[in-house]
Design a protein around this motif. Structure first.
Motif, PDB file in Angstrom:
ATOM      1  N   TRP B 173       1.123  -1.251   0.039  1.00  0.00           N
ATOM      2  CA  TRP B 173      -0.059  -0.056  -0.116  1.00  0.00           C
ATOM      3  C   TRP B 173       0.952   1.412  -0.043  1.00  0.00           C
ATOM      4  N   THR B 174       0.326   2.406  -0.608  1.00  0.00           N
ATOM      5  CA  THR B 174       0.927   3.420  -0.463  1.00  0.00           C
ATOM      6  C   THR B 174       0.251   4.597   0.426  1.00  0.00           C
ATOM      7  N   ASP B 221      14.353  19.699   2.706  1.00  0.00           N
ATOM      8  CA  ASP B 221      13.918  18.941   1.488  1.00  0.00           C
ATOM      9  C   ASP B 221      12.386  18.829   1.843  1.00  0.00           C
ATOM     10  N   PRO B 222      12.002  18.908   0.573  1.00  0.00           N
ATOM     11  CA  PRO B 222      10.501  18.975   0.267  1.00  0.00           C
ATOM     12  C   PRO B 222       9.623  17.826   0.997  1.00  0.00           C
ATOM     13  N   ALA B 223      10.353  16.745   1.545  1.00  0.00           N
ATOM     14  CA  ALA B 223       9.639  15.631   2.158  1.00  0.00           C
ATOM     15  C   ALA B 223       9.227  16.095   3.369  1.00  0.00           C
ATOM     16  N   TYR B 224       9.754  17.122   3.840  1.00  0.00           N
ATOM     17  CA  TYR B 224       9.530  17.408   5.429  1.00  0.00           C
ATOM     18  C   TYR B 224       8.285  18.546   5.295  1.00  0.00           C
ATOM     19  N   ARG B 225       8.319  19.101   4.318  1.00  0.00           N
ATOM     20  CA  ARG B 225       7.049  20.032   4.170  1.00  0.00           C
ATOM     21  C   ARG B 225       5.825  19.350   3.828  1.00  0.00           C
ATOM     22  N   GLU B 226       5.969  18.294   2.940  1.00  0.00           N
ATOM     23  CA  GLU B 226       4.934  17.339   2.586  1.00  0.00           C
ATOM     24  C   GLU B 226       4.373  16.647   3.792  1.00  0.00           C
ATOM     25  N   TYR B 227       5.383  16.220   4.646  1.00  0.00           N
ATOM     26  CA  TYR B 227       4.921  15.592   5.854  1.00  0.00           C
ATOM     27  C   TYR B 227       4.296  16.286   6.583  1.00  0.00           C
ATOM     28  N   GLY B 228       4.392  17.674   7.010  1.00  0.00           N
ATOM     29  CA  GLY B 228       4.130  18.520   7.956  1.00  0.00           C
ATOM     30  C   GLY B 228       2.495  18.956   7.345  1.00  0.00           C
ATOM     31  N   ARG B 229       2.526  19.062   6.004  1.00  0.00           N
ATOM     32  CA  ARG B 229       1.221  19.398   5.391  1.00  0.00           C
ATOM     33  C   ARG B 229       0.294  18.367   5.480  1.00  0.00           C
ATOM     34  N   ALA B 230       0.720  17.254   5.241  1.00  0.00           N
ATOM     35  CA  ALA B 230      -0.335  16.010   5.320  1.00  0.00           C
ATOM     36  C   ALA B 230      -0.800  15.538   6.700  1.00  0.00           C
ATOM     37  N   TRP B 231       0.056  15.553   7.709  1.00  0.00           N
ATOM     38  CA  TRP B 231      -0.233  15.418   9.132  1.00  0.00           C
ATOM     39  C   TRP B 231      -1.131  16.399   9.581  1.00  0.00           C
ATOM     40  N   ARG B 232      -0.782  17.850   9.270  1.00  0.00           N
ATOM     41  CA  ARG B 232      -1.862  19.009   9.768  1.00  0.00           C
ATOM     42  C   ARG B 232      -3.184  18.925   9.029  1.00  0.00           C
ATOM     43  N   ALA B 291      -1.197  -6.713  11.544  1.00  0.00           N
ATOM     44  CA  ALA B 291      -0.193  -5.872  11.261  1.00  0.00           C
ATOM     45  C   ALA B 291       0.186  -5.727   9.569  1.00  0.00           C
ATOM     46  N   LEU B 292       0.438  -4.410   9.386  1.00  0.00           N
ATOM     47  CA  LEU B 292       0.584  -3.997   7.816  1.00  0.00           C
ATOM     48  C   LEU B 292       2.071  -3.482   7.817  1.00  0.00           C
ATOM     49  N   PRO B 293       2.700  -3.517   6.723  1.00  0.00           N
ATOM     50  CA  PRO B 293       3.886  -2.780   6.526  1.00  0.00           C
ATOM     51  C   PRO B 293       3.804  -1.151   6.213  1.00  0.00           C
ATOM     52  N   MET B 294       4.888  -0.647   6.572  1.00  0.00           N
ATOM     53  CA  MET B 294       4.916   0.702   6.247  1.00  0.00           C
ATOM     54  C   MET B 294       4.419   1.077   4.960  1.00  0.00           C
ATOM     55  N   PRO B 295       3.503   1.949   4.790  1.00  0.00           N
ATOM     56  CA  PRO B 295       3.109   2.307   3.263  1.00  0.00           C
ATOM     57  C   PRO B 295       4.343   3.204   2.908  1.00  0.00           C
ATOM     58  N   ARG B 296       4.283   2.964   1.404  1.00  0.00           N
ATOM     59  CA  ARG B 296       5.101   3.481   0.345  1.00  0.00           C
ATOM     60  C   ARG B 296       4.598   5.004   0.041  1.00  0.00           C
ATOM     61  N   VAL B 297       5.895   5.750  -0.539  1.00  0.00           N
ATOM     62  CA  VAL B 297       5.465   6.978  -0.988  1.00  0.00           C
ATOM     63  C   VAL B 297       5.985   6.689  -2.605  1.00  0.00           C
ATOM     64  N   PRO B 298       4.857   6.649  -3.467  1.00  0.00           N
ATOM     65  CA  PRO B 298       4.938   6.475  -5.103  1.00  0.00           C
ATOM     66  C   PRO B 298       6.414   7.302  -5.503  1.00  0.00           C
TER      67      PRO B 298
END
Lengths: 324, 436
Positions: B173-174, B221-232, B291-298
């Motif tokens: 899963w993603t 790195d854009p990964a942090y901004r995206e992470y913050g935005r998605a959680w928020r 249990a499920l594996p951690m989701p992937r970022v496509p």
């Protein structure tokens, strides 16, 4: 009158000392020494304890403040840096932020504790039923275990299910504060806790002082037509100035060093909104391994509290009504 | 009158000195009554969660060796306590380090013996001995510790909530599938997720806080901004558990309660949390946990954001080098590592340990009732799981503090995501510069 006067000087006392026992020449000199030794024995445990756990650490802390030391590298890693830690502190925004928070925290909670404590003491300084029990109840917060206090307040101030917010919601406040979970409200929450703990302490001290006040002054003032407010401002308050100074100083010392509850409840957060100076010192030392820097911050805090304390003592001079 | 019974002042001082010397010397006496040797070991795991059993097995195999286990709390104070004890010459033979920051400091200060030769000569440690293959941390070509636990992160699922939501999750899963599932689960007083997946670590892998070999932070790195935005976003939509409650209930440290109370459907957690899930007496419930594996970022790299750690070190000052090595080694091989599984520590070296043993020890005797065992086995023992191994720890305490403090403010809605990233980068760079 008939008794012999006591020897006036040490020399006279020595002259009047009983003669040494026969057959033991030289004992008096020994006896004086051993009496002194006995005294050393009695105070030895305390002395050793104080030396080991107070004096040496204090001296070490002062010395460490002038070094760059991370503990892990041992004594070989101590590097003397002169005043570098202090100059860095003075330009460290984090330090000034903590300094400001401590100032606000102490500056709000101590006067409020004193004010409410005085009011409570005056209220209890009358023939109130169950006065002794009430006094104990109000003093309890000051002696209860900090962990128990912290956990209780955490529950009371829980944003969604805490009793305080339930009450606020029931009176129409739909969006009550998140308290410890809000950068804006976490420090006020600690202030409420500090006032809650400090009021009982202040009240008990004030009550003892109030009960010592001479009643004749009040009677004379009443005869002269002074009302309750006039009697308070001209007799009670001046007589309580030394007590107020004592309560202020002890509360300032205790509140400005608040550490346990902050670490237990918020660890200085959310963000850095409750990182008061003791938490800053702890973080610098134990988390960043900068023990020289932490010691320097501790030393600066000590100097600030000392200056504040001396100012209080100086301020009270000439303002107190002493019963000579 | 009886003053002659008191000793002289010199006598008092001599007595005190003798007592102090006696106390100091007694601390150095590692001999057991039967003539064997006592090893002193310091670790952060409570003795009843495995260490007692490992030590009992070790003492059985080495009758002349006794082990005294001293538990230190793995927090800043506990670590300073261990460091001062090591520096002060306290009788510590073997100890555990948790996290690269502490390990690196101890290695740099000469508090961890060089184990390279011993590891390279030992047949049991062939996978550790090669720096190219090893997941242990090497310092200038030397190995100073034995890494003994792997802690992959899993997504624990409340099966009842998932079934109720009618969501089917694909095998690989993603992050979008994750968010959709959480959205479907969320409802009145119920949340889809406790925390949002640590996508920066999933995509960036090791040393995800650092750039340029540790000379700068990587928070731009854009990964942090995206992470913050998605959680928020998940918080705003009430899909994620309210962050005010996370702070108020201190869920950053102990996260299990909302999930075990059935308030949260998806919980990303370390393996050791199975010890709470298995405890149905303390946390009674009806639902089963899978249990499920951690989701992937496509389109991005895929790491498990867990950790490999629990490093056993030997104090270079130990007077029992061979015995200390025997103990450290024993902790790594199945005789010593299997008893640690029940406390949630999956051994780093899995050679000689079958899957069934791991499942039995990790999930407890009621595992069939509590878990979908097969799903846990599939995720936990997946041979393709790649856990990043950090190698940079420059100013780590300051960087981590900056991350946690500023993230909390952002998740509480007190700062915007953009401001968070800007502040975080600035603070982290300052912390790195200070330590460089």
């Amino acid at each position: 009158m008939a008794a012999a006067p006591a020897p006036a000087t040490a020399a006279a006392r020595r002259r009047d000392a009983p003669a040494p026992r026969a057959g033991r020449p030289g004992r008096p000199r020994r006896a004086r020494h051993t009496d002194g030794t006995a005294g050393w024995w009695f105070i030895a445990p305390n002395l050793v304890g104080m030396l080991l756990f107070t004096l040496i650490p204090v001296v070490a802390a002062v010395l460490i403040a002038f070094t760059d030391w991370d503990v892990v590298s041992g004594l070989g890693g101590v590097r003397f840096t002169g005043l570098a830690n202090f100059t860095e502190l003075l330009s460290d925004d984090r330090f000034w932020h903590s300094f400001k928070l401590t100032g606000i925290y102490t500056g709000v909670s101590v006067p409020l504790s004193v004010l409410f404590g005085l009011g409570l003491a005056i209220a209890l300084n009358r023939p109130v039923p169950g006065r002794a029990a009430l006094r104990t109840i109000f003093f309890l917060p000051y002696i209860v275990n900090q962990v128990a206090i912290g956990m209780t307040w955490l529950l009371l101030l829980n944003p969604s299910s805490g009793m305080v917010n339930e009450v606020l919601r029931s009176v129409g406040i739909d969006d009550p504060p998140a308290w410890f979970a809000s950068s804006d409200w976490a420090l006020p929450a600690f202030m409420i806790m500090a006032v809650w703990g400090g009021v009982g302490y202040a009240a008990v001290i004030y009550l003892a002082a109030l009960q010592d006040l001479p009643t004749d002054l009040y009677e004379a003032a009443a005869i002269d037509g002074a009302g309750p407010w006039r009697r308070f401002t001209t007799i009670t308050w001046p007589a309580l100035v030394p007590t107020t100074t004592f309560v202020f100083v002890t509360l300032v010392i205790s509140v400005s060093q608040s550490f346990g509850l902050v670490v237990l409840i918020t660890q200085g957060g959310p963000g850095d909104s409750t990182r008061v100076l003791p938490a800053f010192i702890y973080q610098s030392g134990f988390e960043y391994y900068r023990f020289g820097y932490a010691s320097a911050a501790g030393l600066l805090t000590f100097v600030c509290v000392l200056v504040l304390t001396l100012s209080f003592w100086r301020f009270q001079k000439g303002r107190a009504l002493y019963d000579d | 009158m009886h003053s002659h019974t008191w000793p002289s002042r010199r006598g008092v001082l001599t007595g005190l000195a003798a007592t102090a010397a006696g106390t100091a010397l007694s601390a150095c006496g590692p001999k057991t009554p039967g003539g064997g040797t006592t090893l002193n070991m310091w670790g952060g795991v409570p003795p009843e969660n495995g260490p007692n059993d490992v030590i009992a097995a070790f003492e059985k195999k080495h009758p002349k060796l006794k082990v005294k286990y001293h538990r230190y709390v793995n927090d800043p104070q506990g670590n300073v306590k261990l460091d001062t004890a090591l520096q002060g010459g306290a009788p510590i033979d073997v100890y555990f380090s948790y996290g690269l920051q502490y390990l690196a400091q101890r290695v740099k200060s000469g508090l961890a013996a060089d184990l390279t030769d011993r590891v390279q000569k030992d047949q049991a440690f062939t996978s550790l001995a090669d720096p190219e293959r090893s997941e242990a941390v090497w310092f200038d070509g030397k190995l100073h510790s034995l890494v003994c636990a792997r802690d992959p992160h899993l997504v624990f699922v409340n099966q009842d909530l998932l079934a109720e939501a009618g969501v089917t999750i694909p095998e690989k899963w993603t992050i979008d599938d994750f968010t959709k599932a959480a959205e479907a689960i969320a409802g009145k007083n119920r949340y889809g997720m406790l925390f949002y997946p640590d996508t920066p670590r999933i995509t960036l892998g090791a040393d995800n806080y650092y750039a340029r070999g540790g000379r700068k932070s990587r928070f731009a790195d854009p990964a942090y901004r995206e992470y913050g935005r998605a959680w928020r976003d998940a918080l705003d939509k009430k899909i994620a558990f309210p962050y005010e409650e996370v702070v108020a209930q201190k869920l950053d440290v102990y996260q299990h309660t909302p999930f075990l109370q059935g308030k949260v459907g998806l919980w990303i957690a370390s393996t050791f949390n199975t010890r709470y899930i298995s405890d149905t007496k303390e946390f009674p419930r009806d639902f089963k946990v899978s249990a499920l594996p951690m989701p992937r970022v496509p389109g991005e790299k895929y790491w498990n954001p867990g950790f490999i750690g629990n490093d056993i070190c030997i104090n270079p000052k130990t007077r029992h080098k061979e015995a200390a090595w025997d103990l450290a080694r024993f902790w790594m091989i199945p005789d010593g590592s299997v008893p640690m599984i029940k406390g949630g520590r999956v051994p780093y070296l899995l050679d000689g340990i079958d899957d069934e043993t791991i499942m039995k020890e990790l999930l407890g005797k009621d595992r069939e009732k509590v878990y979908d065992v097969e799903s846990v086995r599939r995720v936990l023992l997946d041979k393709d799981t790649r856990i990043p191994v950090d190698t940079v720890a420059t100013g780590y305490a300051g960087v981590y503090k900056a991350f946690m403090e500023s993230r909390a403010k952002m998740l509480l809605g007190e700062t915007s995501v953009d401001d968070w990233v800007t502040t975080l980068k600035k603070r982290a760079d300052q912390a790195i510069a200070k330590d460089s």
